[in-house]
Design an enzyme around this catalytic site. Sequence first.
Site, PDB file in Angstrom:
ATOM      1  N   HIS A  39       0.797  -1.109   0.059  1.00  0.00           N
ATOM      2  CA  HIS A  39      -0.156  -0.452   0.439  1.00  0.00           C
ATOM      3  C   HIS A  39       1.121   1.139   0.087  1.00  0.00           C
ATOM      4  O   HIS A  39       1.193   1.524   1.370  1.00  0.00           O
ATOM      5  CB  HIS A  39      -0.660  -0.220   1.060  1.00  0.00           C
ATOM      6  CG  HIS A  39      -1.851   1.301   1.333  1.00  0.00           C
ATOM      7  ND1 HIS A  39      -3.081   1.126   1.970  1.00  0.00           N
ATOM      8  CD2 HIS A  39      -1.808   2.095   1.058  1.00  0.00           C
ATOM      9  CE1 HIS A  39      -4.077   2.293   1.915  1.00  0.00           C
ATOM     10  NE2 HIS A  39      -3.243   2.954   0.809  1.00  0.00           N
ATOM     11  N   LEU A  80       2.295   6.614  -5.026  1.00  0.00           N
ATOM     12  CA  LEU A  80       3.039   6.877  -6.035  1.00  0.00           C
ATOM     13  C   LEU A  80       2.880   7.821  -7.046  1.00  0.00           C
ATOM     14  O   LEU A  80       3.508   9.193  -7.183  1.00  0.00           O
ATOM     15  CB  LEU A  80       3.897   5.939  -6.870  1.00  0.00           C
ATOM     16  CG  LEU A  80       4.773   4.984  -5.783  1.00  0.00           C
ATOM     17  CD1 LEU A  80       5.168   3.687  -6.783  1.00  0.00           C
ATOM     18  CD2 LEU A  80       5.671   4.769  -5.228  1.00  0.00           C
ATOM     19  N   ARG A  81       1.715   9.248  -7.011  1.00  0.00           N
ATOM     20  CA  ARG A  81       1.297  10.359  -6.866  1.00  0.00           C
ATOM     21  C   ARG A  81       1.833  10.083  -8.958  1.00  0.00           C
ATOM     22  O   ARG A  81       1.153  11.072  -9.358  1.00  0.00           O
ATOM     23  CB  ARG A  81       2.380  10.769  -6.557  1.00  0.00           C
ATOM     24  CG  ARG A  81       1.818  10.581  -5.241  1.00  0.00           C
ATOM     25  CD  ARG A  81      -0.094  10.565  -4.533  1.00  0.00           C
ATOM     26  NE  ARG A  81       0.397  11.255  -3.182  1.00  0.00           N
ATOM     27  CZ  ARG A  81      -0.876  11.013  -2.849  1.00  0.00           C
ATOM     28  NH1 ARG A  81      -1.881  10.260  -2.932  1.00  0.00           N
ATOM     29  NH2 ARG A  81      -0.516  11.000  -1.011  1.00  0.00           N
ATOM     30  N   HIS A 117     -10.826   0.500   1.369  1.00  0.00           N
ATOM     31  CA  HIS A 117     -10.389   1.728   2.339  1.00  0.00           C
ATOM     32  C   HIS A 117     -11.291   1.949   3.249  1.00  0.00           C
ATOM     33  O   HIS A 117     -12.751   2.573   2.184  1.00  0.00           O
ATOM     34  CB  HIS A 117     -10.631   2.983   1.431  1.00  0.00           C
ATOM     35  CG  HIS A 117     -10.178   4.330   2.191  1.00  0.00           C
ATOM     36  ND1 HIS A 117      -9.363   5.154   2.773  1.00  0.00           N
ATOM     37  CD2 HIS A 117     -11.395   4.572   2.621  1.00  0.00           C
ATOM     38  CE1 HIS A 117      -9.210   5.885   3.346  1.00  0.00           C
ATOM     39  NE2 HIS A 117     -10.823   5.824   3.016  1.00  0.00           N
ATOM     40  N   ASN A 138      -5.907   9.182   6.976  1.00  0.00           N
ATOM     41  CA  ASN A 138      -7.018   8.839   6.965  1.00  0.00           C
ATOM     42  C   ASN A 138      -6.665   7.170   6.592  1.00  0.00           C
ATOM     43  O   ASN A 138      -6.591   7.165   5.746  1.00  0.00           O
ATOM     44  CB  ASN A 138      -8.030   9.190   5.349  1.00  0.00           C
ATOM     45  CG  ASN A 138      -9.093   9.187   5.654  1.00  0.00           C
ATOM     46  OD1 ASN A 138      -9.829   8.040   6.198  1.00  0.00           O
ATOM     47  ND2 ASN A 138     -10.255   9.419   4.770  1.00  0.00           N
ATOM     48  N   ASP A 145       0.694   3.245   3.983  1.00  0.00           N
ATOM     49  CA  ASP A 145       0.262   4.254   3.223  1.00  0.00           C
ATOM     50  C   ASP A 145       0.555   5.370   2.639  1.00  0.00           C
ATOM     51  O   ASP A 145       0.733   6.010   3.272  1.00  0.00           O
ATOM     52  CB  ASP A 145      -1.474   4.009   3.811  1.00  0.00           C
ATOM     53  CG  ASP A 145      -2.656   5.005   3.588  1.00  0.00           C
ATOM     54  OD1 ASP A 145      -1.995   5.190   2.830  1.00  0.00           O
ATOM     55  OD2 ASP A 145      -3.128   5.421   4.598  1.00  0.00           O
ATOM     56  N   HIS A 177       2.722  14.144   0.086  1.00  0.00           N
ATOM     57  CA  HIS A 177       1.942  15.460  -0.042  1.00  0.00           C
ATOM     58  C   HIS A 177       3.165  16.571  -0.172  1.00  0.00           C
ATOM     59  O   HIS A 177       3.776  17.406   0.128  1.00  0.00           O
ATOM     60  CB  HIS A 177       0.706  15.778   0.446  1.00  0.00           C
ATOM     61  CG  HIS A 177      -0.201  15.386   0.285  1.00  0.00           C
ATOM     62  ND1 HIS A 177      -1.680  14.541  -0.582  1.00  0.00           N
ATOM     63  CD2 HIS A 177      -0.558  14.052   1.194  1.00  0.00           C
ATOM     64  CE1 HIS A 177      -2.451  13.585  -0.466  1.00  0.00           C
ATOM     65  NE2 HIS A 177      -1.809  13.184   1.050  1.00  0.00           N
ATOM     66  N   PHE A 181      -5.573  14.447   3.227  1.00  0.00           N
ATOM     67  CA  PHE A 181      -5.036  13.056   4.711  1.00  0.00           C
ATOM     68  C   PHE A 181      -4.201  12.559   3.441  1.00  0.00           C
ATOM     69  O   PHE A 181      -3.370  12.547   2.466  1.00  0.00           O
ATOM     70  CB  PHE A 181      -6.192  12.057   4.326  1.00  0.00           C
ATOM     71  CG  PHE A 181      -7.188  12.676   5.323  1.00  0.00           C
ATOM     72  CD1 PHE A 181      -8.169  12.157   5.994  1.00  0.00           C
ATOM     73  CD2 PHE A 181      -7.949  13.366   4.249  1.00  0.00           C
ATOM     74  CE1 PHE A 181      -8.701  13.117   7.456  1.00  0.00           C
ATOM     75  CE2 PHE A 181     -10.022  13.370   4.347  1.00  0.00           C
ATOM     76  CZ  PHE A 181     -10.275  13.470   5.895  1.00  0.00           C
ATOM     77  N   GLY A 182      -2.455  12.101   4.492  1.00  0.00           N
ATOM     78  CA  GLY A 182      -1.535  11.080   4.373  1.00  0.00           C
ATOM     79  C   GLY A 182      -0.135  11.767   5.102  1.00  0.00           C
ATOM     80  O   GLY A 182       0.364  12.708   5.655  1.00  0.00           O
TER      81      GLY A 182
HETATM   82  O1  DOR Z   1      -4.067   9.491   4.625  1.00  0.00           O
HETATM   83  C1  DOR Z   1      -4.301   9.033   3.260  1.00  0.00           C
HETATM   84  N1  DOR Z   1      -3.694   9.646   2.388  1.00  0.00           N
HETATM   85  N2  DOR Z   1      -6.034   8.001   3.349  1.00  0.00           N
HETATM   86  C2  DOR Z   1      -6.156   7.850   1.973  1.00  0.00           C
HETATM   87  O2  DOR Z   1      -6.801   7.033   2.265  1.00  0.00           O
HETATM   88  C3  DOR Z   1      -5.991   8.354   1.035  1.00  0.00           C
HETATM   89  C4  DOR Z   1      -3.664   9.450   1.485  1.00  0.00           C
HETATM   90  C5  DOR Z   1      -3.629   9.486   0.200  1.00  0.00           C
HETATM   91  O3  DOR Z   1      -3.540   9.304  -1.228  1.00  0.00           O
HETATM   92  O4  DOR Z   1      -3.165  10.847   0.359  1.00  0.00           O
HETATM   93 ZN    ZN Z   2      -4.044   4.989   0.979  1.00  0.00          ZN
END
Ligand code: DOR
Ligand code: ZN
EC number: 3.5.2.3
Length: 430
Positions: free
Chosen positions: A61, A64-65, A180, A278, A305, A309, A323-324
């Site tokens: 999980h 990689l954007r 998810h 999240n 995960d 960002h 989130f992330g």
């Molecule tokens: O924190 C999170 N970031 N949870 C997610 O489900 C998506 C992820 C993201 O793509 O940034």
């Molecule tokens: Zn994720």
Amino acid sequence: MKVRLEGGRLLDPRSGELFEANVAYDDVTGLIVAVGNDLGEADEVVTLNGELVLPGFVDLHVHLRDPGFTAKETLATGLQAAAAGGFTQVACMPNTNPPTDQPAIVRDIIARGRDAKKADVHPIACITVGQAGNELTDFEALKAAGAVALSDDGKGVQHGARMLEAMERAKAALLPVVIHSEDETLSLDGVIHPDAAKRIGVKGLLPESEAAMIARDILLAERTGAHLHVCHVSTEQSVALIRWAKARGVRITAEVTPHHLLLTESIITHDDAVFKVNPPLQGERDRHACLEGFLDGTLDIIATDHAPHTREEKSRGIAKAPFGMVGIETVFPLLYTYLVAPGVVPLNRLVDAMTRRPTELFGLPGGIIRPGAPADLAIVRTDEERRIDPELFYSKGRNTPFANWHAAGWTVRTILRGRQIFEQGEERYE
Ligand code: DOR
Ligand code: ZN
């Protein structure tokens, strides 16, 4: 050419004991040739100094954007970060732009991932077109292109009957459905755990939104016989439901993240979006339940995960930032230092959950050190403690809640099919 690693320590998966042994591999076939003490001639000898020689890590999980959000991460930077974390295999989530809902996108990710010459990448394709939650994608075609699983990670499929149909078709296509779990009619636009939200003055995200959706999907998995894989489990009720489903014989597996094992909402004392993830950081009872679930195998694997960002995005405050958290470069040192070293988690359980077990879930190569297996290795130093400095990450993402924590267990060299894909101190990709 035959290469021999000497002076390392290996982990016996049966006894959980460390033992001194050499590993020989062939860098042409990319396979391990022998494991033992007297391995004969080699063209090259690499002398180690008590480092752990582990199977290359496997993360099911990561984000990689790429394509679409390359200011956050690219395939090259993300796969270099993975290799730096000791990973040889990663599965990447489809919430890119465009989302991974077409075979051509799957093939493009695999091809460009290969060009990065770092960890192998295995795309997870969308369950629904554009991750919009409506029309299902063409599972068979996505699988034929190389997708290893299906997910709408980032949000999840809200419509129950649609998910039922997805599971029926995923079962036929022999692909895991990776969820998810979030009932959006409960989570609404909440951003962090309700207790922390009260302190900070933002909207709470109801933790029950997770277990509510897991419950639905357990029932659908039981009906369809699909392999249901639950992402980033974070609450006590979710762990209990998964344990119950396993006892019933439902084909269900689950993952837990390093941040849900090590942190709770109590760490959020000021408005800093580095803590926004999240599912959110939850309470201590939840963290403890995740740990118990991890120890008893209810939660099968560790997944990061990894969600990079940009600095600008994460500086918008908890209410507005995305989130992330990033995690792929720090997961092993953090879990080694804060769970294994104090005796909370056996080393063997951690390593299994980051190697053999994830390869089994998605049918990926690697995960084991034995003659004939791919020479996918992480060489890890356990005696050198370092302060976590996000500025030194290979990932473009700097968004870690673990900045300035001290940890040992850093990967000094990563080998994929007998080829070195990372060496400590190497230059960063752009
Ligand atoms: O924190 C999170 N970031 N949870 C997610 O489900 C998506 C992820 C993201 O793509 O940034
Ligand atoms: Zn994720």
